[in-house]
Design a protein around this motif. Sequence first.
Motif, mmCIF file in Angstrom:
data_model
loop_
_atom_site.group_PDB
_atom_site.id
_atom_site.type_symbol
_atom_site.label_atom_id
_atom_site.label_comp_id
_atom_site.label_asym_id
_atom_site.label_seq_id
_atom_site.Cartn_x
_atom_site.Cartn_y
_atom_site.Cartn_z
ATOM 1 N N LYS A 293 106.916 -5.292 53.427
ATOM 2 C CA LYS A 293 106.532 -4.811 54.528
ATOM 3 C C LYS A 293 104.974 -4.452 54.475
ATOM 4 O O LYS A 293 104.408 -4.842 55.476
ATOM 5 C CB LYS A 293 107.253 -3.403 54.996
ATOM 6 C CG LYS A 293 107.135 -2.328 54.010
ATOM 7 C CD LYS A 293 108.455 -1.634 54.018
ATOM 8 C CE LYS A 293 108.466 -0.854 52.678
ATOM 9 N NZ LYS A 293 109.796 -0.353 52.264
ATOM 10 N N LEU B 151 113.314 4.278 61.030
ATOM 11 C CA LEU B 151 112.850 3.223 60.504
ATOM 12 C C LEU B 151 112.714 3.496 58.750
ATOM 13 O O LEU B 151 112.366 2.636 58.039
ATOM 14 C CB LEU B 151 111.391 2.631 60.736
ATOM 15 C CG LEU B 151 111.519 2.234 62.086
ATOM 16 C CD1 LEU B 151 110.190 1.750 62.716
ATOM 17 C CD2 LEU B 151 112.442 1.025 62.308
ATOM 18 N N ASN B 152 112.932 4.618 58.490
ATOM 19 C CA ASN B 152 112.902 5.271 57.186
ATOM 20 C C ASN B 152 114.183 5.820 56.684
ATOM 21 O O ASN B 152 114.411 6.936 57.246
ATOM 22 C CB ASN B 152 111.645 5.970 56.737
ATOM 23 C CG ASN B 152 111.430 6.316 55.307
ATOM 24 O OD1 ASN B 152 111.914 7.260 54.922
ATOM 25 N ND2 ASN B 152 110.629 5.543 54.553
ATOM 26 N N GLY B 153 114.897 5.454 55.690
ATOM 27 C CA GLY B 153 116.171 5.864 55.240
ATOM 28 C C GLY B 153 115.950 7.110 54.485
ATOM 29 O O GLY B 153 116.817 7.997 54.760
ATOM 30 N N THR B 154 114.655 7.216 53.754
ATOM 31 C CA THR B 154 114.585 8.388 52.833
ATOM 32 C C THR B 154 114.532 9.970 53.735
ATOM 33 O O THR B 154 115.053 10.849 53.472
ATOM 34 C CB THR B 154 113.527 8.306 51.930
ATOM 35 O OG1 THR B 154 113.686 6.983 51.254
ATOM 36 C CG2 THR B 154 113.191 9.495 50.987
ATOM 37 N N GLU C 79 111.390 7.574 46.364
ATOM 38 C CA GLU C 79 110.556 7.113 45.223
ATOM 39 C C GLU C 79 110.296 8.515 44.530
ATOM 40 O O GLU C 79 110.369 9.453 44.923
ATOM 41 C CB GLU C 79 109.431 6.530 45.692
ATOM 42 C CG GLU C 79 109.814 5.376 46.736
ATOM 43 C CD GLU C 79 110.134 4.212 46.180
ATOM 44 O OE1 GLU C 79 110.119 3.955 45.078
ATOM 45 O OE2 GLU C 79 110.782 3.484 47.230
ATOM 46 N N ASP D 118 107.144 7.500 52.043
ATOM 47 C CA ASP D 118 108.261 7.886 52.938
ATOM 48 C C ASP D 118 107.879 8.960 53.669
ATOM 49 O O ASP D 118 107.875 9.258 55.056
ATOM 50 C CB ASP D 118 109.484 8.092 52.040
ATOM 51 C CG ASP D 118 109.953 6.777 51.462
ATOM 52 O OD1 ASP D 118 110.063 5.827 52.090
ATOM 53 O OD2 ASP D 118 110.506 7.002 50.415
ATOM 54 N N ASP E 230 105.700 4.326 55.388
ATOM 55 C CA ASP E 230 106.376 3.469 55.366
ATOM 56 C C ASP E 230 106.760 2.931 56.985
ATOM 57 O O ASP E 230 106.969 1.646 57.178
ATOM 58 C CB ASP E 230 107.558 3.675 54.504
ATOM 59 C CG ASP E 230 108.738 2.812 54.511
ATOM 60 O OD1 ASP E 230 108.446 1.609 53.802
ATOM 61 O OD2 ASP E 230 109.914 3.008 55.117
ATOM 62 N N LYS F 290 106.497 -0.475 59.441
ATOM 63 C CA LYS F 290 107.461 -1.073 59.952
ATOM 64 C C LYS F 290 107.496 -0.985 61.665
ATOM 65 O O LYS F 290 107.747 -2.352 62.115
ATOM 66 C CB LYS F 290 108.702 -0.470 59.699
ATOM 67 C CG LYS F 290 109.094 -0.660 58.159
ATOM 68 C CD LYS F 290 110.342 0.211 57.891
ATOM 69 C CE LYS F 290 110.703 0.035 56.156
ATOM 70 N NZ LYS F 290 111.408 1.122 55.772
ATOM 71 N N GLY G 245 119.445 0.752 56.093
ATOM 72 C CA GLY G 245 117.861 0.446 56.244
ATOM 73 C C GLY G 245 117.272 0.480 54.887
ATOM 74 O O GLY G 245 116.102 0.159 54.976
ATOM 75 N N ALA G 246 117.858 0.517 53.628
ATOM 76 C CA ALA G 246 117.487 0.416 52.540
ATOM 77 C C ALA G 246 118.584 -0.095 51.787
ATOM 78 O O ALA G 246 119.716 -0.079 52.027
ATOM 79 C CB ALA G 246 116.664 1.619 52.147
#
Length: 409
Positions: free
Chosen positions: A100, A153-156, A185, A191, A196, A200, A296-297
């Motif tokens: 991305k 848009l961010n799973g974390t 991470e 995140d 991130d 996206k 999403g991840a």
Amino acid sequence: MMKIGVIGFGVVGSGVYEVIRKNRESIARKAGQEVDIKYILDIRDFSDHPEKELFVKDFDTMVNDAEVGIIVEVMGGLDPAYEYTKRALCAGKHVVTSNKELVATYGDELLALANKNGVSYLFEASVGGGIPIIRPLNQCLAANEISAIVGILNGTTNYILTQMFKNGKDFDVALKDAQEKGYAERNPAADVEGYDACRKICILSSLAFGKHVDYREVYTEGITALTLRDIAYAEEMGCVVKLLGYSKLLDDGRIDIKVAPMMIPNEQPLATVSDVYNGIQVRGNAIGDAMFYGPGAGKLPTASAVVADVIDIAKAPERAGRVMWVRTDEKLVLPADEACASYFVRVETADKNAVSVSAKAEFDGATIIDKFDNELGILTGCMSEGELKGKLSNLPGKVIGFLRVLPQA
Ligand code: HSE
């Protein structure tokens, strides 16, 4: 037979290997030809891998091999992914990526280069992991003019916020939990600071609106300042807090785009997207609202999207070179202070009455929420952020912070 070279044997690369090995027959049926891996490029040592003969350390080996038709770039980052991608496209190889950062930074240039060389540059896996969203926007919804995209848009971060809401964990504990589960991470800034999600939403906006949206111009706020008090207020107001990528095309052609934690009323579909899942809501002028939901991840979901792009190319390599957006000199991004929304504001005060009286005068029709000692919550009506900030400086108390309420698309 379509032979591919994979750059990067990390989480996604090893997932691509696994999916291609596991689903060999069905992939061949759908692609109309066999798809096989000829090379895997990784600087690490894989001499004990059962197919150790696939591993190479030199990009030249795959880019100079006429048998390789598709290069799968799943190494991430800009350097050397940018150079490798350009060299692959110029050598007449199709490129598929999950990167991305690269697509958000150089998407317009790489798409144009692919077009010039009669090959494809596909990136379904760059947004939403395993959720089909790039192809739906580009093909299935092609009859629509897209006016807005809003997504988790961010799973974390969604996992962290879910832990804060459902289990009352504060941010640091929830982050540690996410790291222990392998979601975040080790350095979680991309995140939790929203970078991130920003890349996206820029990719989705560029695709939907046809013009390159530069992520460096997009207001980006993460979730690090959120506390359990914010969560308690949201619950009281019948809302959840989600980190959203928000993008809306305005009548004058500019884009109201941002990444920030926002209050979402519980009855909105995005409010139900929990844990590491992503949800993306798209508004088109023919379809109305459509929502895309899923993982999403993760290794196999992301590999599933990468391999789908490989199949798409193997099925019809001649359909290549579809430019999807271009860079323009226009000032596309609406300045953050001009964007309009309602806001939830927290004010620290020893004199709640004075703040309440002042808030009602400043914010016509404001709702006051009195929940904790020494502070008040204020829900404002709709106004620009610039106007909000001016009014906040008039309140007789210390503003702790504010959250946007998801505006109506
Ligand atoms: N760190 C990303 C996330 C991975 O949590 O969504 C997928 O892009």
